[in-house]
Design a protein around this motif. Structure first.
Motif, PDB file in Angstrom:
ATOM      1  N   ASN A 123      -3.698  -6.454   2.359  1.00 40.12           N
ATOM      2  CA  ASN A 123      -5.069  -5.967   2.467  1.00 40.12           C
ATOM      3  C   ASN A 123      -5.666  -5.795   1.071  1.00 40.12           C
ATOM      4  OD1 ASN A 123      -7.254  -4.942   4.178  1.00 40.12           O
ATOM      5  ND2 ASN A 123      -6.859  -2.988   3.166  1.00 40.12           N
ATOM      6  N   LEU A 124      -6.802  -6.416   0.839  1.00 37.20           N
ATOM      7  CA  LEU A 124      -7.334  -6.469  -0.523  1.00 37.20           C
ATOM      8  C   LEU A 124      -7.791  -5.119  -1.053  1.00 37.20           C
ATOM      9  CD1 LEU A 124      -8.969  -9.964  -0.446  1.00 37.20           C
ATOM     10  CD2 LEU A 124      -7.412  -9.129  -2.208  1.00 37.20           C
ATOM     11  N   ASP A 125      -8.215  -4.206  -0.213  1.00 35.01           N
ATOM     12  CA  ASP A 125      -8.545  -2.882  -0.729  1.00 35.01           C
ATOM     13  C   ASP A 125      -7.293  -2.162  -1.215  1.00 35.01           C
ATOM     14  OD1 ASP A 125     -11.258  -2.753  -0.790  1.00 35.01           O
ATOM     15  OD2 ASP A 125     -11.467  -1.187   0.712  1.00 35.01           O
ATOM     16  N   ASN A 126      -6.183  -2.298  -0.504  1.00 37.10           N
ATOM     17  CA  ASN A 126      -4.942  -1.681  -0.973  1.00 37.10           C
ATOM     18  C   ASN A 126      -4.508  -2.283  -2.303  1.00 37.10           C
ATOM     19  OD1 ASN A 126      -4.974  -1.377   2.111  1.00 37.10           O
ATOM     20  ND2 ASN A 126      -3.325   0.014   1.524  1.00 37.10           N
ATOM     21  N   LEU A 127      -4.571  -3.606  -2.411  1.00 36.15           N
ATOM     22  CA  LEU A 127      -4.237  -4.273  -3.668  1.00 36.15           C
ATOM     23  C   LEU A 127      -5.150  -3.805  -4.805  1.00 36.15           C
ATOM     24  CD1 LEU A 127      -3.754  -7.875  -2.242  1.00 36.15           C
ATOM     25  CD2 LEU A 127      -1.949  -6.531  -3.307  1.00 36.15           C
ATOM     26  N   SER A 128      -6.432  -3.676  -4.497  1.00 38.76           N
ATOM     27  CA  SER A 128      -7.410  -3.320  -5.529  1.00 38.76           C
ATOM     28  C   SER A 128      -7.278  -1.870  -5.963  1.00 38.76           C
ATOM     29  CB  SER A 128      -8.827  -3.593  -5.009  1.00 38.76           C
ATOM     30  OG  SER A 128      -8.979  -4.949  -4.631  1.00 38.76           O
ATOM     31  N   TYR A 129      -7.166  -0.951  -5.004  1.00 36.03           N
ATOM     32  CA  TYR A 129      -7.039   0.466  -5.351  1.00 36.03           C
ATOM     33  C   TYR A 129      -5.753   0.733  -6.140  1.00 36.03           C
ATOM     34  CZ  TYR A 129     -11.030   2.027  -2.539  1.00 36.03           C
ATOM     35  OH  TYR A 129     -12.303   2.241  -2.052  1.00 36.03           O
TER      36      TYR A 129
ATOM     37  N   ARG B 277       0.931   0.758   8.789  1.00 39.28           N
ATOM     38  CA  ARG B 277       1.243  -0.675   8.848  1.00 39.28           C
ATOM     39  C   ARG B 277       1.477  -1.220   7.444  1.00 39.28           C
ATOM     40  NH1 ARG B 277      -0.976  -2.251  13.925  1.00 39.28           N
ATOM     41  NH2 ARG B 277       0.149  -4.218  13.763  1.00 39.28           N
ATOM     42  N   PRO B 278       2.603  -0.862   6.828  1.00 43.07           N
ATOM     43  CA  PRO B 278       2.859  -1.256   5.435  1.00 43.07           C
ATOM     44  C   PRO B 278       2.776  -2.756   5.191  1.00 43.07           C
ATOM     45  CG  PRO B 278       4.454   0.392   6.143  1.00 43.07           C
ATOM     46  CD  PRO B 278       3.690  -0.023   7.364  1.00 43.07           C
ATOM     47  N   SER B 279       3.216  -3.550   6.156  1.00 36.85           N
ATOM     48  CA  SER B 279       3.183  -5.009   5.958  1.00 36.85           C
ATOM     49  C   SER B 279       1.760  -5.521   5.811  1.00 36.85           C
ATOM     50  CB  SER B 279       3.867  -5.713   7.137  1.00 36.85           C
ATOM     51  OG  SER B 279       5.221  -5.356   7.203  1.00 36.85           O
ATOM     52  N   LEU B 280       0.835  -4.911   6.547  1.00 37.36           N
ATOM     53  CA  LEU B 280      -0.563  -5.308   6.419  1.00 37.36           C
ATOM     54  C   LEU B 280      -1.174  -4.751   5.140  1.00 37.36           C
ATOM     55  CD1 LEU B 280      -1.966  -4.981  10.066  1.00 37.36           C
ATOM     56  CD2 LEU B 280      -0.911  -6.941   8.941  1.00 37.36           C
ATOM     57  N   ALA B 281      -0.723  -3.572   4.732  1.00 38.94           N
ATOM     58  CA  ALA B 281      -1.227  -2.990   3.477  1.00 38.94           C
ATOM     59  C   ALA B 281      -0.931  -3.897   2.294  1.00 38.94           C
ATOM     60  CB  ALA B 281      -0.618  -1.606   3.263  1.00 38.94           C
ATOM     61  N   ARG B 282       0.204  -4.603   2.338  1.00 38.10           N
ATOM     62  CA  ARG B 282       0.581  -5.461   1.214  1.00 38.10           C
ATOM     63  C   ARG B 282      -0.298  -6.706   1.095  1.00 38.10           C
ATOM     64  NH1 ARG B 282       5.826  -4.165   3.077  1.00 38.10           N
ATOM     65  NH2 ARG B 282       6.110  -6.250   3.965  1.00 38.10           N
TER      66      ARG B 282
ATOM     67  N   LYS C 155      12.158  -5.377   1.266  1.00 35.69           N
ATOM     68  CA  LYS C 155      12.922  -6.188   0.308  1.00 35.69           C
ATOM     69  C   LYS C 155      12.131  -7.369  -0.247  1.00 35.69           C
ATOM     70  CE  LYS C 155      15.160  -8.788   4.051  1.00 35.69           C
ATOM     71  NZ  LYS C 155      16.450  -9.144   4.671  1.00 35.69           N
ATOM     72  N   LYS C 156      11.139  -7.883   0.523  1.00 34.72           N
ATOM     73  CA  LYS C 156      10.333  -9.003   0.037  1.00 34.72           C
ATOM     74  C   LYS C 156       9.028  -8.534  -0.615  1.00 34.72           C
ATOM     75  CE  LYS C 156      11.891 -12.018   3.834  1.00 34.72           C
ATOM     76  NZ  LYS C 156      11.443 -12.789   5.020  1.00 34.72           N
ATOM     77  N   GLY C 157       8.764  -7.227  -0.512  1.00 40.94           N
ATOM     78  CA  GLY C 157       7.453  -6.729  -0.898  1.00 40.94           C
ATOM     79  C   GLY C 157       7.108  -6.897  -2.361  1.00 40.94           C
ATOM     80  N   VAL C 158       8.052  -6.583  -3.252  1.00 41.25           N
ATOM     81  CA  VAL C 158       7.759  -6.636  -4.687  1.00 41.25           C
ATOM     82  C   VAL C 158       7.439  -8.066  -5.118  1.00 41.25           C
ATOM     83  CG1 VAL C 158       8.717  -6.281  -7.003  1.00 41.25           C
ATOM     84  CG2 VAL C 158       9.116  -4.578  -5.207  1.00 41.25           C
ATOM     85  N   LYS C 159       8.260  -9.004  -4.682  1.00 37.28           N
ATOM     86  CA  LYS C 159       8.051 -10.407  -5.046  1.00 37.28           C
ATOM     87  C   LYS C 159       6.692 -10.903  -4.557  1.00 37.28           C
ATOM     88  CE  LYS C 159       9.878 -15.052  -4.158  1.00 37.28           C
ATOM     89  NZ  LYS C 159      10.903 -15.836  -3.439  1.00 37.28           N
ATOM     90  N   ARG C 160       6.350 -10.548  -3.324  1.00 35.41           N
ATOM     91  CA  ARG C 160       5.098 -11.040  -2.760  1.00 35.41           C
ATOM     92  C   ARG C 160       3.882 -10.376  -3.384  1.00 35.41           C
ATOM     93  NH1 ARG C 160       6.708 -12.150   3.596  1.00 35.41           N
ATOM     94  NH2 ARG C 160       8.237 -13.746   3.101  1.00 35.41           N
ATOM     95  N   LEU C 161       3.979  -9.099  -3.683  1.00 35.48           N
ATOM     96  CA  LEU C 161       2.880  -8.431  -4.378  1.00 35.48           C
ATOM     97  C   LEU C 161       2.671  -9.036  -5.761  1.00 35.48           C
ATOM     98  CD1 LEU C 161       3.543  -4.697  -3.423  1.00 35.48           C
ATOM     99  CD2 LEU C 161       1.514  -6.031  -2.827  1.00 35.48           C
ATOM    100  N   LEU C 162       3.768  -9.308  -6.458  1.00 40.43           N
ATOM    101  CA  LEU C 162       3.669  -9.937  -7.770  1.00 40.43           C
ATOM    102  C   LEU C 162       2.924 -11.258  -7.691  1.00 40.43           C
ATOM    103  CD1 LEU C 162       7.039  -9.448  -9.697  1.00 40.43           C
ATOM    104  CD2 LEU C 162       4.734  -9.205 -10.638  1.00 40.43           C
ATOM    105  N   ARG C 163       3.294 -12.061  -6.716  1.00 43.52           N
ATOM    106  CA  ARG C 163       2.658 -13.366  -6.584  1.00 43.52           C
ATOM    107  C   ARG C 163       1.155 -13.224  -6.309  1.00 43.52           C
ATOM    108  NH1 ARG C 163       3.359 -18.639  -5.775  1.00 43.52           N
ATOM    109  NH2 ARG C 163       2.016 -19.717  -4.300  1.00 43.52           N
TER     110      ARG C 163
END
Length: 222
Positions: A205-211, A198-203, A111-119
């Motif tokens: 992790n800079l390689d996940n963000l970059s890919y 570990r989805p929380s860590l994926a959010r 539930k917090k993932g979209v907001k935090r990824l956006l930021r």
């Protein structure tokens, strides 16, 4: 034997639960650290569209082209996240689950993932428009970043990278400048595995963000 099986199942469940709780605590800590950052300097940088300084020693044309693609990819990630963002969490979750790119790189919906990824993407995009950002091509093999001097350093082998990997690397190292953090997992397969386990860590992790950004940006090779 049945009792032993039940005990093993229970221990496995508790271990998964503790891992999830730990991951969420790490995510919360990193997010609140980001909240405390002084945003004023980044807000001012939105007015500057000159881009970074590409220092002597780089293949200027290649690095500039990779940087432009990186900036477009981050913008694409932000646009997609804005499109699925909703105050209705059921709607948001359905949109997340229906786009394989979210599931592939960030795993299960939170539930917090979209907001935090956006930021996080907005912070990366912000520094990408700053004239204080510098890109350097180093003599060492490793890619790295210096948050103090706002310098992303490409390793000496960057010219041999597949184009998509060059763009991923640029986003990754620029991400370290504004987000700090450690690399929980690097490279494609490990990043994909992290999203599953570990989805929380994926959010964070800079390689996940970059890919994710590069795939959303339509760069071939991811």
């Amino acid at each position: 034997m049945l009792l032993l099986d039940e005990l093993e199942d229970r221990l496995e469940f508790e271990d998964d639960w503790l891992n999830d709780e730990l991951d969420e605590a790490i995510d919360d800590l990193l997010f609140f650290e980001e909240e405390r950052e002084d945003e004023l300097e980044f807000e001012n940088d939105w007015l500057n569209f000159g881009g970074p300084s590409i220092l002597p020693g780089c293949n200027t044309a290649l690095v500039k082209d990779g940087f432009i693609a990186a900036r477009k990819s981050v913008k694409s990630a932000i646009n997609l996240l804005n499109r699925i963002s909703s105050s209705n969490k059921t709607t948001e979750k359905n949109k997340w689950n229906n786009d394989r790119r979210f599931v592939r790189w960030f795993g299960t919906y939170h539930k917090k993932g979209v907001k935090r990824l956006l930021r996080r993407y907005e912070r990366i995009r912000s520094i990408m428009y700053s004239p204080r950002l510098k890109i350097k091509c180093g003599k060492l093999k490793t890619n790295r970043a210096n948050p103090i001097t706002k310098t992303a350093v490409l390793g000496r082998n960057y010219k041999s990278y597949p184009y998509s990997e060059l763009v991923v690397t640029i986003i990754h190292e620029i991400g370290h400048i504004v987000l700090g953090g450690v690399d929980f997992r690097e490279h494609t397969e490990k990043a994909l595995c992290l999203a599953k386990k570990r989805p929380s860590l994926a959010r964070v992790n800079l390689d996940n963000l970059s890919y994710f950004a590069v795939e959303v940006g339509g760069i071939n090779g991811v």
